[in-house]
Write a protein that holds these residues in place. Structure first.
Motif, PDB file in Angstrom:
ATOM      1  N   VAL A 237       0.843  -1.194   0.000  1.00 37.26           N
ATOM      2  CA  VAL A 237       0.000   0.000   0.000  1.00 37.26           C
ATOM      3  C   VAL A 237       0.878   1.244   0.000  1.00 37.26           C
ATOM      4  O   VAL A 237       1.785   1.376   0.831  1.00 37.26           O
ATOM      5  N   ILE A 238       0.605   2.140  -0.936  1.00 36.17           N
ATOM      6  CA  ILE A 238       1.181   3.492  -0.895  1.00 36.17           C
ATOM      7  C   ILE A 238       0.052   4.410  -0.439  1.00 36.17           C
ATOM      8  O   ILE A 238      -0.918   4.625  -1.171  1.00 36.17           O
ATOM      9  N   PRO A 239       0.135   4.938   0.774  1.00 38.70           N
ATOM     10  CA  PRO A 239      -0.944   5.803   1.271  1.00 38.70           C
ATOM     11  C   PRO A 239      -0.848   7.207   0.687  1.00 38.70           C
ATOM     12  O   PRO A 239       0.078   7.520  -0.065  1.00 38.70           O
ATOM     13  N   GLY A 240      -1.793   8.046   1.062  1.00 36.30           N
ATOM     14  CA  GLY A 240      -1.754   9.421   0.577  1.00 36.30           C
ATOM     15  C   GLY A 240      -0.560  10.192   1.120  1.00 36.30           C
ATOM     16  O   GLY A 240      -0.019  11.070   0.465  1.00 36.30           O
ATOM     17  N   HIS A 241      -0.169   9.849   2.332  1.00 37.81           N
ATOM     18  CA  HIS A 241       0.955  10.494   3.007  1.00 37.81           C
ATOM     19  C   HIS A 241       1.754   9.419   3.730  1.00 37.81           C
ATOM     20  O   HIS A 241       1.196   8.520   4.342  1.00 37.81           O
ATOM     21  N   GLY A 242       3.072   9.510   3.689  1.00 39.11           N
ATOM     22  CA  GLY A 242       3.904   8.564   4.409  1.00 39.11           C
ATOM     23  C   GLY A 242       4.435   7.445   3.537  1.00 39.11           C
ATOM     24  O   GLY A 242       4.039   7.279   2.387  1.00 39.11           O
ATOM     25  N   GLU A 243       5.344   6.676   4.105  1.00 42.61           N
ATOM     26  CA  GLU A 243       6.046   5.635   3.369  1.00 42.61           C
ATOM     27  C   GLU A 243       5.120   4.472   2.998  1.00 42.61           C
ATOM     28  O   GLU A 243       4.107   4.237   3.654  1.00 42.61           O
ATOM     29  N   PRO A 244       5.480   3.724   1.959  1.00 46.81           N
ATOM     30  CA  PRO A 244       4.730   2.512   1.617  1.00 46.81           C
ATOM     31  C   PRO A 244       4.653   1.572   2.817  1.00 46.81           C
ATOM     32  O   PRO A 244       5.586   1.486   3.619  1.00 46.81           O
ATOM     33  N   THR A 245       3.539   0.852   2.920  1.00 44.59           N
ATOM     34  CA  THR A 245       3.301   0.060   4.112  1.00 44.59           C
ATOM     35  C   THR A 245       2.354  -1.086   3.787  1.00 44.59           C
ATOM     36  O   THR A 245       2.274  -1.528   2.642  1.00 44.59           O
ATOM     37  N   THR A 246       1.638  -1.563   4.804  1.00 37.71           N
ATOM     38  CA  THR A 246       0.685  -2.654   4.640  1.00 37.71           C
ATOM     39  C   THR A 246      -0.733  -2.151   4.882  1.00 37.71           C
ATOM     40  O   THR A 246      -0.947  -1.099   5.501  1.00 37.71           O
ATOM     41  N   LEU A 247      -1.711  -2.933   4.435  1.00 37.17           N
ATOM     42  CA  LEU A 247      -3.107  -2.555   4.654  1.00 37.17           C
ATOM     43  C   LEU A 247      -3.436  -2.512   6.142  1.00 37.17           C
ATOM     44  O   LEU A 247      -4.166  -1.619   6.592  1.00 37.17           O
ATOM     45  N   ASP A 248      -2.907  -3.441   6.917  1.00 38.37           N
ATOM     46  CA  ASP A 248      -3.202  -3.469   8.349  1.00 38.37           C
ATOM     47  C   ASP A 248      -2.768  -2.176   9.027  1.00 38.37           C
ATOM     48  O   ASP A 248      -3.482  -1.646   9.889  1.00 38.37           O
ATOM     49  N   MET A 249      -1.601  -1.674   8.636  1.00 43.02           N
ATOM     50  CA  MET A 249      -1.110  -0.441   9.245  1.00 43.02           C
ATOM     51  C   MET A 249      -2.010   0.737   8.881  1.00 43.02           C
ATOM     52  O   MET A 249      -2.382   1.555   9.739  1.00 43.02           O
ATOM     53  N   VAL A 250      -2.375   0.838   7.631  1.00 44.26           N
ATOM     54  CA  VAL A 250      -3.240   1.942   7.199  1.00 44.26           C
ATOM     55  C   VAL A 250      -4.624   1.818   7.830  1.00 44.26           C
ATOM     56  O   VAL A 250      -5.248   2.824   8.192  1.00 44.26           O
ATOM     57  N   ALA A 251      -5.115   0.584   7.983  1.00 42.45           N
ATOM     58  CA  ALA A 251      -6.429   0.380   8.597  1.00 42.45           C
ATOM     59  C   ALA A 251      -6.430   0.883  10.041  1.00 42.45           C
ATOM     60  O   ALA A 251      -7.403   1.510  10.493  1.00 42.45           O
TER      61      ALA A 251
END
Length: 312
Positions: A237-251
């Motif tokens: 996942v590349i969020p709107g802001h911040g480093e690429p991560t995982t869906l769990d983190m963004v959730a």
């Protein structure tokens, strides 16, 4: 464990010599290599300022057989030009499309540069309406902040609009532009690469910085939209802001925060409490996020004002 360790072997930070640009804006932006075909210039997790050139969101691009697809026009003409220079540093392919994640200034004002390059610009129809109606106001605010760094920027409304989904056949890869419903701001969309299971959430997904609730943010609908988006089950996942991560983190940092804040406000309303109590909600469990001090109280106040009519 750091995010870089979580995605070890997947995300490569690419060192790029940042050359001098125009009016103090760098000639190139530092890139993060997310996959063999996807790169992102990660913006600061802070408000847009003169010092950061308005680069406080993620400007990503996908290199395909038929050319490059860019996600986000950028905050201004010179910043978009710096991104284009960075694209040239890793590929000689032409930019074929620019996609705007929503109608905010840092997504669309850089369209002016891409318009001058003759690149088609795509956005959701609600984002287009928002930018058409308020683009000049957004431009004036950016000019006031960026001063000489705003050089060349003008309002360039996207050429192509869509309602629910817009697919791009780029030869070796299909790119899906998806609208899951209302969220952070009008016309929020995500970019999905099914064969890579890679998702660019735009402002439907936040982490590392506290999300902002605007006057036109629908927090209840945002939760529903996030749930629909999550059904894609992305691996990256590349969020709107911040480093690429995982869906769990963004959730956790997006859906989790929205559910928490709405529940706290509803409890206040059901007990007959007022706006002052909303401002005093204990949000300290989210204090590690950037922009917490600037946004936490404002977010609570806006959620209260949005929900209070349901309790009259």
């Amino acid at each position: 464990m750091s995010l870089r360790n979580v995605l070890s072997g997947l995300i490569l930070f690419v060192p790029i010599l940042v050359s001098a640009g125009e009016a103090g804006v760098p000639g190139e932006l530092q890139l993060t290599k997310v996959s063999d075909r996807v790169y992102s210039a990660i913006g600061e997790t802070a408000p847009g300022t003169y010092e950061n050139n308005g680069h406080n969101n993620n400007l990503s691009f996908i290199i395909t057989e038929k050319g490059v697809v860019v996600m986000n026009g950028g905050d201004n003409y010179l910043l978009a030009k710096a991104l284009h220079n960075s694209i040239h540093s890793v590929t000689d392919k032409d930019v074929k499309y620019v996609v705007n994640e929503n109608g905010q200034g840092h997504a669309m004002l850089g369209n002016s540069y891409w318009r001058d390059q003759g690149v088609p610009i795509i956005a959701h129809e609600s984002a287009i309406e928002e930018f058409r109606e308020h683009g000049e106001i957004k431009l004036a605010a950016m000019e006031n902040r960026n001063k000489e760094k705003a050089e060349g920027t003008y309002v360039a409304v996207p050429d192509i609009g869509f309602s629910d989904r817009y697919d791009l056949d780029m030869g070796d890869v299909k790119i899906e532009l998806r609208y899951f419903g209302p969220g952070h701001s009008p016309g929020d969309i995500a970019l999905w690469i099914p064969q890579d299971k890679l998702l660019i959430t735009g402002d439907l997904g936040f982490h590392q910085r506290l999300l902002a609730v605007f006057d036109d943010t629908d927090t209840g609908a945002w939760i529903e939209s996030f749930d629909k988006m999550s059904e894609l089950n992305p691996e990256t996942v590349i969020p709107g802001h911040g480093e690429p991560t995982t869906l769990d983190m963004v959730a956790r940092e997006t859906r989790g925060y929205l559910v928490f804040l709405r529940s706290a406000v509803i409890e206040i309303l059901e007990s007959g409490g007022g706006l002052d109590e909303a401002y005093n909600i204990d949000q300290s469990q989210w204090a590690y996020l950037d922009t917490f001090e600037e946004l936490a109280g404002k977010n609570a106040g806006r959620v209260y004002q949005h929900l209070e009519f349901d309790y009259f």
